[in-house]
Design a protein around this motif. Structure first.
Motif, PDB file in Angstrom:
ATOM      1  N   VAL A 121      -1.933  13.344  -8.236  1.00  0.00           N
ATOM      2  CA  VAL A 121      -1.151  12.496  -9.141  1.00  0.00           C
ATOM      3  C   VAL A 121      -1.411  11.017  -8.857  1.00  0.00           C
ATOM      4  CG1 VAL A 121       1.200  11.845  -9.808  1.00  0.00           C
ATOM      5  CG2 VAL A 121       0.634  14.257  -9.429  1.00  0.00           C
ATOM      6  N   LEU A 122      -1.421  10.640  -7.582  1.00  0.00           N
ATOM      7  CA  LEU A 122      -1.635   9.235  -7.249  1.00  0.00           C
ATOM      8  C   LEU A 122      -3.089   8.812  -7.472  1.00  0.00           C
ATOM      9  CD1 LEU A 122       0.721   8.716  -4.197  1.00  0.00           C
ATOM     10  CD2 LEU A 122       0.957   7.789  -6.504  1.00  0.00           C
ATOM     11  N   ALA A 123      -4.029   9.731  -7.222  1.00  0.00           N
ATOM     12  CA  ALA A 123      -5.441   9.413  -7.465  1.00  0.00           C
ATOM     13  C   ALA A 123      -5.649   9.102  -8.943  1.00  0.00           C
ATOM     14  CB  ALA A 123      -6.337  10.577  -7.023  1.00  0.00           C
ATOM     15  N   VAL A 143      -3.317   2.120  -3.509  1.00  0.00           N
ATOM     16  CA  VAL A 143      -3.022   3.499  -3.108  1.00  0.00           C
ATOM     17  C   VAL A 143      -4.174   3.976  -2.231  1.00  0.00           C
ATOM     18  CG1 VAL A 143      -2.461   5.831  -3.848  1.00  0.00           C
ATOM     19  CG2 VAL A 143      -1.782   3.892  -5.268  1.00  0.00           C
ATOM     20  N   ILE A 144      -3.843   4.378  -1.010  1.00  0.00           N
ATOM     21  CA  ILE A 144      -4.883   4.802  -0.068  1.00  0.00           C
ATOM     22  C   ILE A 144      -5.207   6.265  -0.375  1.00  0.00           C
ATOM     23  CG2 ILE A 144      -5.557   4.951   2.361  1.00  0.00           C
ATOM     24  CD1 ILE A 144      -4.728   2.128   1.493  1.00  0.00           C
ATOM     25  N   VAL A 145      -6.053   6.450  -1.389  1.00  0.00           N
ATOM     26  CA  VAL A 145      -6.380   7.804  -1.823  1.00  0.00           C
ATOM     27  C   VAL A 145      -7.782   7.781  -2.405  1.00  0.00           C
ATOM     28  CG1 VAL A 145      -5.483   7.598  -4.203  1.00  0.00           C
ATOM     29  CG2 VAL A 145      -5.424   9.826  -3.057  1.00  0.00           C
ATOM     30  N   SER A 146      -8.484   8.895  -2.307  1.00  0.00           N
ATOM     31  CA  SER A 146      -9.840   8.997  -2.830  1.00  0.00           C
ATOM     32  C   SER A 146      -9.801   9.158  -4.342  1.00  0.00           C
ATOM     33  CB  SER A 146     -10.558  10.190  -2.202  1.00  0.00           C
ATOM     34  OG  SER A 146     -10.650  10.026  -0.807  1.00  0.00           O
ATOM     35  N   ASP A 147     -10.992   9.074  -4.960  1.00  0.00           N
ATOM     36  CA  ASP A 147     -11.066   9.261  -6.416  1.00  0.00           C
ATOM     37  C   ASP A 147     -10.646  10.682  -6.802  1.00  0.00           C
ATOM     38  OD1 ASP A 147     -11.864   6.715  -6.778  1.00  0.00           O
ATOM     39  OD2 ASP A 147     -14.011   7.161  -6.966  1.00  0.00           O
ATOM     40  N   ALA A 193       0.828  -1.209   0.000  1.00  0.00           N
ATOM     41  CA  ALA A 193       0.000   0.000   0.000  1.00  0.00           C
ATOM     42  C   ALA A 193       0.857   1.252   0.000  1.00  0.00           C
ATOM     43  CB  ALA A 193      -0.910   0.016   1.219  1.00  0.00           C
ATOM     44  N   VAL A 194       0.353   2.288  -0.670  1.00  0.00           N
ATOM     45  CA  VAL A 194       1.014   3.598  -0.696  1.00  0.00           C
ATOM     46  C   VAL A 194       0.076   4.597  -0.026  1.00  0.00           C
ATOM     47  CG1 VAL A 194       1.810   5.470  -2.195  1.00  0.00           C
ATOM     48  CG2 VAL A 194       2.285   3.086  -2.808  1.00  0.00           C
ATOM     49  N   ILE A 195       0.583   5.346   0.948  1.00  0.00           N
ATOM     50  CA  ILE A 195      -0.231   6.367   1.602  1.00  0.00           C
ATOM     51  C   ILE A 195       0.388   7.743   1.341  1.00  0.00           C
ATOM     52  CG2 ILE A 195      -1.253   7.163   3.776  1.00  0.00           C
ATOM     53  CD1 ILE A 195      -1.117   4.385   4.851  1.00  0.00           C
TER      54      ILE A 195
END
Lengths: 314, 314
Positions: free
Chosen positions: A65-67, A80-84, A54-56
Motif C-alpha cells: 500500500v505504501l509503495a 517512505v522508506i520502501v522499495s518500488d 520519513a515513514v518506515i
C-alpha cells in the motif's frame, strides 16, 4: 530512537490501540485499517500535520500500500522508506520470487503452482518428497504443511486452496545450514553491505539465536541480489547452504525479525537512514558489522497502562 | 532472584551451554541430557555439593524424571518443587487428562484415541468437524492439525502416527473466550489461590497479551481442581468459556508461559515457595493478585559472551 537524537521524534501508527510499539514511541496514533479507503488520506494528513520526515513500514500488507502511494507522500515532503511496488510484489509472491531468482541465475528451491506439474516431476524423478505446501502469498510459516507422500500432497493443496483464491505453492524442502542476510542498500537503491548471520536452532524453552559471521560467498550473493533488485534500505533474506549451493528461500524488503541480531553486532541502519535523509554522507561505520557476535531473543514483560476511558470500551 | 534475597543463590542447570537462563542465574552448570542415565546422579551430586535447598523444574520432560526421584533428593536435604508422578502423568498424557476431567465432573473437549470411535460419533452426529489431531504426549501446539473432513482426519492421524508410537488424540475443537489459570497450592498440596487471566489475541506483529480478572466461577473451578489433584505449587490451566460451560483444555503442573502475567499483577509464587521452604507462615499477600492488570510479552535482545575456549568447539 537513539538514531534520531534529542531533536527528533518517533511516531508509531497502528490500527490497534494496544500496540507494543506505542510503549517505545514519543507519540502514537491509532490509524484506520490498512485495507480501508481512509488509510492513506489519514496517514498523509497526519504526516503533513506533524511534519513527519520519513515513514518506515514494518508490516507486510503495509509495504504494498505504501509503495503504491510513495509519490503522494513525496509531494508533502515525507519519504517512505520502501522499495518500488514491483520489488515488493516479487518478494511477497512466492511464485514471482522463484521466477525472479531463476531468471537472474540464483539457486532457489524448485517451486510449483500446479500440482500436476509437481506430480509429473516426481514421476520422472526430478523432484522428491518431502515437499512444502504453503500459501502463495503468505507470511512466515503460517499455513505451512510438509507433504510426505502423494495422498498428503493432494489433501494439503486442497485444504490451503479452500482458504485462499490466490493459490498455493509447492516447494522442494531444503536442508542444510540456515543463514539470514541483511542486504543493505541506501535510499537510492545503491549497495552498501551484506550482514551474514548463522542461525542456530536450539532446544525447547530456548529462544532464537544467531551469530554474525564473515562469509565471503554469501556477501557476494547479497551484493548480486542488491544489484539485480535495487531495493531500498533493508532486504531480509533466508538462505540455505547445502552441497556448495546457496539456495535463496525467501526475501523480505523491510526490517525483518533477524535485523536485531545485526544491530547487536554494531550495525545501525536506522541511524544511517536518518543521515541519508539529511543528505549527509553516511558514516560508513554505521553499516559495518562486528563478526562473531552471538545474541538471543528473550522475553520481557511490559505492563500496559490504559486510560480509564479506553478500558471501558474493551 | 528477588524472592531469594541477598543471602541466597540461583543456580541454573541446562544440558545446553547456551541457555538463556544462565544469563540471569548466580551460577550455572551444564548437565547431562535428561534422558541420560547419569542425569539424576549428576544433579544429586551437584545439589549436595552446593547445598541446594530446592529444585524447580521448568521443562516438561524434566517433571516426570524429577517427580520419580523426589525421595532421593529429600534424603540429601533438597526439596524438588514437583507434583507426584501420577499427577505429572495425568497432565502430560492428553488421554489421561480427559479421563481425569470426566471422572471428576469437569467439562472437557470430547477426546478420542481411536479414529473408528471418532468416526462412529460423527456418523451419529455426536461429534462434528473441525477436529483437532495432535500427539497424545505433546507440548504446546507442536504437531497439531485441524481436520475439516474425513479425508483430512485419516491423513493427519496416519501422519502423526508415523512419528510416534505413543499415539494420537482426536479432539473436539473448542471455541469461546480463552482464559489462563494459575491454580496455586502450597508444598503440601493445599489450596491457596487461583489467578484468572483473560487472554487477548492480537494481530500480526503483536505479542501475547493477557489481563487478570476476577472471575468467580473460574476461581471456584480452580479450587475444585486443586482439591481433586492436590498438585504442588503451580498448575497452569487453559480454559475455554463457551455457552456457560467452562471447558478445561490443558493442565501443566509447573510454572507455565502465562505465569509472568500473574507476577505482573503482584503475585510472587517464587517468594512464597522460599517462605514455605523456610517453614515460615507464608505472607498471604504474596499470592493475592491485583485485577485489571494487563501486560504483554515483548522481545528483548541478549548478547552472549562466550569464553574463547567454548567458542572454538561450536
Amino acid at each position: 530512537k537513539e538514531a534520531i537524537g534529542r531533536d527528533g521524534e518517533i511516531h508509531a501508527a497502528n490500527s490497534h490501540s494496544l500496540s507494543t510499539a506505542f510503549a517505545y514511541a514519543d507519540k502514537h496514533v491509532v490509524s484506520p485499517l490498512i485495507r480501508e479507503a481512509s488509510y492513506i488520506p489519514f496517514l498523509l494528513d497526519y504526516c503533513l500535520n506533524h511534519k513527519i520526515k520519513a515513514v518506515i513500514p514494518l508490516y507486510d500488507p503495509d509495504l504494498s500500500v505504501l509503495a503504491a502511494n510513495k509519490k503522494s507522500f513525496e509531494t508533502i515532503g515525507t519519504t517512505v522508506i520502501v522499495s518500488d511496488p514491483n520489488i515488493v510484489e516479487i518478494c511477497h509472491d512466492k511464485w514471482k520470487t522463484y521466477q525472479f531468482l531463476n531468471d537472474n541465475g540464483f539457486d532457489a528451491p524448485k517451486t510449483y503452482i500446479s500440482i500436476d506439474q509437481a506430480r509429473d516431476d516426481i514421476q520422472r524423478k526430478a523432484l522428491d518428497y518431502p515437499l512444502v505446501v504453503k500459501p502463495r502469498f503468505g507470511m512466515g510459516s503460517i499455513g505451512l504443511f510438509i507433504a510426505e507422500n502423494d495422498a498428503e500432497l493432494g489433501i494439503f493443496v486442497e485444504k490451503l486452496s479452500r482458504y485462499s483464491n490466490e493459490g498455493v505453492v509447492i516447494q522442494e524442502k531444503l536442508t542444510g545450514q540456515e543463514y539470514g542476510l541483511d542486504v543493505i542498500n541506501d535510499l537510492k537503491g545503491d549497495y552498501r553491505n551484506t550482514i551474514c548471520k548463522i542461525k542456530y536452532s536450539m532446544r525447547a524453552g530456548e529462544t532464537d539465536s544467531a551469530e554474525t559471521v564473515n562469509h565471503e560467498a554469501l556477501k557476494m550473493l547479497g551484493r548480486r541480489l542488491s544489484q539485480r533488485l535495487r531495493h531500498i534500505a533493508n532486504l531480509d533474506v533466508d538462505v540455505f547452504v547445502s552441497d556448495q549451493k546457496k539456495y535463496i528461500l525467501e526475501m523480505n524488503p523491510r526490517f525483518g525479525g533477524p535485523y536485531p541480531f545485526s544491530h547487536m553486532a554494531g550495525v545501525n541502519l536506522p541511524k544511517a537512514i536518518v543521515s541519508w535523509l539529511k543528505s549527509e554522507t553516511s558514516d560508513v561505520e554505521l553499516l559495518i558489522e562486528k563478526n562473531g557476535v552471538r545474541s538471543q531473543k528473550d522475553i520481557e514483560m511490559l505492563m500496559i497502562d490504559l486510560p480509564e476511558k479506553e478500558r471501558e470500551v474493551l
